[in-house]
Design a protein around this motif. Sequence first.
Motif: not given
Lengths: 193, 419
Positions: B112, B121-122, B125, B127-129, B131
């Motif tokens: 990810i 995209l880093v 934010d 919120s991907g973590l 997952a």
Amino acid sequence: MPITILSAGRRRLLQLLLAAQVLYVLGVAGAGYATSALGQHLQLRAAPINPAELQTGNYVRLSYDIGNVPLTAWRATTPPQRRQQVYVLLHTATPDSAATVAGVYDQTPTASTGQAVLRGWVETVQPRRLRLRFNLERYYVPAASPLRREKPRRLHPLLVSVSVAPWGQARITAVQLRRTEPRPDTAHTQLQH
Amino acid sequence: MSRKFLETETPAWVQDGLITEAQRQQLLARYPAEAVAAIGLLPLLGSLLLGLSVLSVLAANWQALPPTVRLGLMLGSLLGAYAAGNYFLRRGNRSVGQGLLALGLLLFGVDIILTSQLYQLVGYDASGLLAWVVAGVALSFVYESSWLAALTLGIAAAVQTYYAWVLGSFSYATALLSLGGIGYYWGRRPSVLLGQVLATVVLWQAAALVAVSHSKITWFFIPAMLLYAVGDWLPRAPAATRALQGPSLVAAYLFTLGLALFGETDQYAGLLRPPLLAYLGALAGVFVVSFIGKRRQGRLASLPDWLLLLPGFYLPGGLPLAVATLVVLYCYAGAVLLRAQRATDGSGPEQLTLGAVLFVVATMVAYFRLTWAFLDKSLFFLLGGVLLLSLSWYLRRRNAQALANTPPAPDERKFPPTT
């Protein structure tokens, strides 16, 4: 003790879980790709916070000119709060193609032609100025980028190409050197970094 | 028992007539020399080195690889680790199997992060973590592996730390998912180790929430003691209860100790005072819950634990606060010693050691806080030395008496999990 031999039901669950993980990673990649394919493109003036990072690290931290705006640009009834989410309305049709701030809003403003909206967050509220961040402050410099070959001293004025997806997500697509001399007012802000 | 120990000790056993020479040989044959185990490690070390070489080649050329190849490599290693883990588990090799599954879970998080970097995209934010945490919880349930559950809690703590440290915010979704999911798992298959990890991660996230919201740090003890109260209600073995309650008590004890050491200045105590009625109301509510739970489970003996939560910091700073806190520390040490003498579940010796340590700590703090100002320096050290030596002699004697009276527990020499 973990289960060593999975039952048919658990096997099915595991397969679903693995598929979901693979799809998630592909989804992140897809969102990144779609942002540049479908999004609105604009260019922002920026300066590296520490140009030496290009020699030592694999990313460079950026400071945007539009991240430092006068409080007079604030277009909401309530005063700005730290960490508040804001929307920056930008003029994109400028002579040197670098966007300038038209106003900072707490609700999504409607952009006319020649304008774009970038989502940001209030970092600090100073007596006369507002510092914003955009989740674009880190640029992972590809190994083949010409920026890698620049001498650190020369790296001050940068032009950052950004795509903004219709759903608000933004990403950097390219960073290049800004060859033109900065205008006096931007030179003033850069001295502060 | 190690082979070396047997080799050096058994000749004396034969001499004393405890065992015969034939029995000695039998004993030695039971524990073969450790060279065999070392040889068994060689293939593992070899494959580790091979893996590291592949990894370093990839890392060196990572930037030069086209994005599709990078994605393929990341997803391939992810699926490979899971498949290999499943294979080893099916063959009954639990430790290697679980290790590889854990590697797969870690690789998912790495994937990810690297994919976000690939597409720039880093930023701030994360919120991907989330997952990542979801995948960890699901994987723990599929394999019913406490090891993977503990790893998931570790991942959740790391994600929460990132949120608090870098973003200055708290992820309620991460807290809810990790603590709800793994808490439910622990409820179904309790283990001491997982209980400890769970309690520690609950406290960690509570501390992150308090830090992010800029509240007075004493608010931390409301969720911490709520966790303690949960331990009171659950009908578990004493060891499992201690595992869940231990971290809260350690935190409360360290806080009280800090108050005894630094509480004299009103400035520090002022940092700790939340609104009186709100804080005391919340604390009293949690206390009532804990009290009812203790009574229903017949554990009222552990009620003195609440001594550590007495809100002494509302007292004016200076001498009254220091003395009151010291009295609390002494009372707590005394309560632990008293409980140790009455313990019937075999935890007596453990508790006795703990009580002795707490007693010495309280005495040292009292001595340093109160005597320094009134005594000449050399006399101070002389008296301190004498005091500690006599105290250790007294406690050792009591310890020996108590040990002679109680049947020895299998791990009496170990410290209890609460320290």
